[in-house]
Design an enzyme around this catalytic site. Sequence first.
Site, PDB file in Angstrom:
ATOM      1  N   PHE A 140       0.842  -1.197   0.000  1.00 19.87           N
ATOM      2  CA  PHE A 140       0.000   0.000   0.000  1.00 19.87           C
ATOM      3  C   PHE A 140       0.881   1.252   0.000  1.00 19.87           C
ATOM      4  O   PHE A 140       1.761   1.400   0.853  1.00 19.87           O
ATOM      5  CB  PHE A 140      -0.930  -0.001   1.217  1.00 19.87           C
ATOM      6  CG  PHE A 140      -2.063   0.960   1.070  1.00 19.87           C
ATOM      7  CD1 PHE A 140      -3.105   0.688   0.205  1.00 19.87           C
ATOM      8  CD2 PHE A 140      -2.079   2.156   1.759  1.00 19.87           C
ATOM      9  CE1 PHE A 140      -4.159   1.583   0.035  1.00 19.87           C
ATOM     10  CE2 PHE A 140      -3.118   3.060   1.607  1.00 19.87           C
ATOM     11  CZ  PHE A 140      -4.161   2.772   0.736  1.00 19.87           C
ATOM     12  N   ASP A 194       2.366  -2.530   9.673  1.00 20.96           N
ATOM     13  CA  ASP A 194       1.046  -2.031   9.309  1.00 20.96           C
ATOM     14  C   ASP A 194       0.086  -3.225   9.332  1.00 20.96           C
ATOM     15  O   ASP A 194       0.199  -4.144   8.515  1.00 20.96           O
ATOM     16  CB  ASP A 194       1.102  -1.397   7.917  1.00 20.96           C
ATOM     17  CG  ASP A 194      -0.212  -0.737   7.512  1.00 20.96           C
ATOM     18  OD1 ASP A 194      -1.265  -1.108   8.079  1.00 20.96           O
ATOM     19  OD2 ASP A 194      -0.192   0.110   6.606  1.00 20.96           O
ATOM     20  N   TYR A 205     -11.416   0.958  10.186  1.00 21.84           N
ATOM     21  CA  TYR A 205     -12.642   0.940   9.388  1.00 21.84           C
ATOM     22  C   TYR A 205     -12.768  -0.260   8.465  1.00 21.84           C
ATOM     23  O   TYR A 205     -13.725  -0.358   7.696  1.00 21.84           O
ATOM     24  CB  TYR A 205     -12.801   2.236   8.591  1.00 21.84           C
ATOM     25  CG  TYR A 205     -11.636   2.652   7.726  1.00 21.84           C
ATOM     26  CD1 TYR A 205     -11.411   2.077   6.491  1.00 21.84           C
ATOM     27  CD2 TYR A 205     -10.770   3.653   8.147  1.00 21.84           C
ATOM     28  CE1 TYR A 205     -10.358   2.466   5.695  1.00 21.84           C
ATOM     29  CE2 TYR A 205      -9.712   4.066   7.368  1.00 21.84           C
ATOM     30  CZ  TYR A 205      -9.502   3.463   6.136  1.00 21.84           C
ATOM     31  OH  TYR A 205      -8.443   3.853   5.355  1.00 21.84           O
ATOM     32  N   LYS A 206     -11.838  -1.197   8.536  1.00 25.04           N
ATOM     33  CA  LYS A 206     -11.944  -2.395   7.702  1.00 25.04           C
ATOM     34  C   LYS A 206     -12.632  -3.505   8.505  1.00 25.04           C
ATOM     35  O   LYS A 206     -13.841  -3.446   8.754  1.00 25.04           O
ATOM     36  CB  LYS A 206     -10.562  -2.810   7.192  1.00 25.04           C
ATOM     37  CG  LYS A 206      -9.856  -1.727   6.362  1.00 25.04           C
ATOM     38  CD  LYS A 206      -8.518  -2.196   5.858  1.00 25.04           C
ATOM     39  CE  LYS A 206      -7.716  -1.076   5.212  1.00 25.04           C
ATOM     40  NZ  LYS A 206      -8.367  -0.470   4.042  1.00 25.04           N
ATOM     41  N   ARG A 230     -10.611  -7.866  -6.203  1.00 20.63           N
ATOM     42  CA  ARG A 230     -10.361  -8.291  -4.817  1.00 20.63           C
ATOM     43  C   ARG A 230     -11.685  -8.468  -4.083  1.00 20.63           C
ATOM     44  O   ARG A 230     -12.581  -7.634  -4.180  1.00 20.63           O
ATOM     45  CB  ARG A 230      -9.507  -7.219  -4.125  1.00 20.63           C
ATOM     46  CG  ARG A 230      -9.010  -7.573  -2.754  1.00 20.63           C
ATOM     47  CD  ARG A 230      -8.208  -6.423  -2.170  1.00 20.63           C
ATOM     48  NE  ARG A 230      -9.074  -5.321  -1.744  1.00 20.63           N
ATOM     49  CZ  ARG A 230      -8.667  -4.283  -1.020  1.00 20.63           C
ATOM     50  NH1 ARG A 230      -7.393  -4.182  -0.674  1.00 20.63           N
ATOM     51  NH2 ARG A 230      -9.496  -3.324  -0.671  1.00 20.63           N
TER      52      ARG A 230
END
Length: 405
Positions: free
Chosen positions: A123, A192, A217-218, A364
């Site tokens: 990312f 991370d 928030y995932k 994904r």
Amino acid sequence: MTTLDEVRGWDAADPLGAFRARFRLPEGVIYLDGNSLGALPHATAARMRDAIEREWGDALVRSWNDAGWVEAPARVGAKIARLIGAEADEVIVANSTTVDLFKLAIAAAGLRDGAIVAERDNFPTDSYVGSAAAALIGRAFRAVPAGESARALTADVAVAILTHVDYRTAVRHDMAALNGAARASDTKIVWDLSHSVGAVPLDLHRDGVELAVGCGYKYLNGGPGAPAFLYVARHLQSRIASPIAGWWSHAAPFDFAADYRAAPGIARFAAGTPPMLGLLALESGVDLMLEADPHMLWAKSIRLYDLFAERLAQRCPDLAIVSPADAGRRGSHISIAHPNALAIVRALTARGVIGDFRTPDIARFGLTPLYLSFTDIWNAVETLADVMDRAEWRDPRFSQGGVVT
């Protein structure tokens, strides 16, 4: 070969099945993007109404004390600690993932001279932060392929920023092995955990993690833009300093002293006034996650993946899965490579199967065991097969325009 009747039987016997009813899931939608934005728990909506109408609306500023707002960053951090194998006083909720990552990268670099390293292909925020942090403090920066992370942990590297689960392919690093290599070279790794926490088994103490950040928030279902958390192992907390000296991280913030004195422990990694509504929404998501057995969650994730892969091989044999087949080497999503992945994802979304696209060619699909059923996976692959059979992705509506989030 698995049958639809068997799949329905799995759902009927699923020990996590009751959690599905505790989320707001639109009728006719199969949601496979919980690794980008988790679904809304019903309890969160009720909690937000109470926070807005009673705590803020009626109690006003008194809620900092009366409703426990002041303690919320540490309180929610302590709850997240239970999900990641840490102690309660090693985790705090503060800022965004990006800001927390910057704070820990600079703090870790202060322990000794040396370069800052980040993964080139993961990312991009991680390498953006690593590069900017290195430039700010006059250090060399290196971007390395994720597959070469172990070789990059050389004696001249002070800090490495590594993502535990690859956001595109779901490839998972061997955290314990890389931490061992880092100790040998006296390198501090900042992990991370954004695609790990709430999805794959984590035990930071067991695996020797000293520094980490993670997204709210995932899989934690904290809501869009939910605040992130950071972890600092207890033995490091007094040795490193946050580069952002905010009043909330002061040892006595309500003394309003002119000179800064860092708070003891994990509180020194706070900064400004916490975003209370987002923090309370995150707490609702974390509370719900804590009710689930993590071993059951991971076992179901594996079965969801295996069913998706089996059905894909039968219905869409030309589509290539790029996620590892070995569950021990992956996170909780499954990714497919195709030159027209963006159009495929758009066509699926139009049919009510929501996944997402990641450049250059990845479709994904998040596997969130708390609210996905096995029947969802069956129906999602059936829809994907129909989209491919009908070549719906060739429709100009799906093949042109901007990206999907």
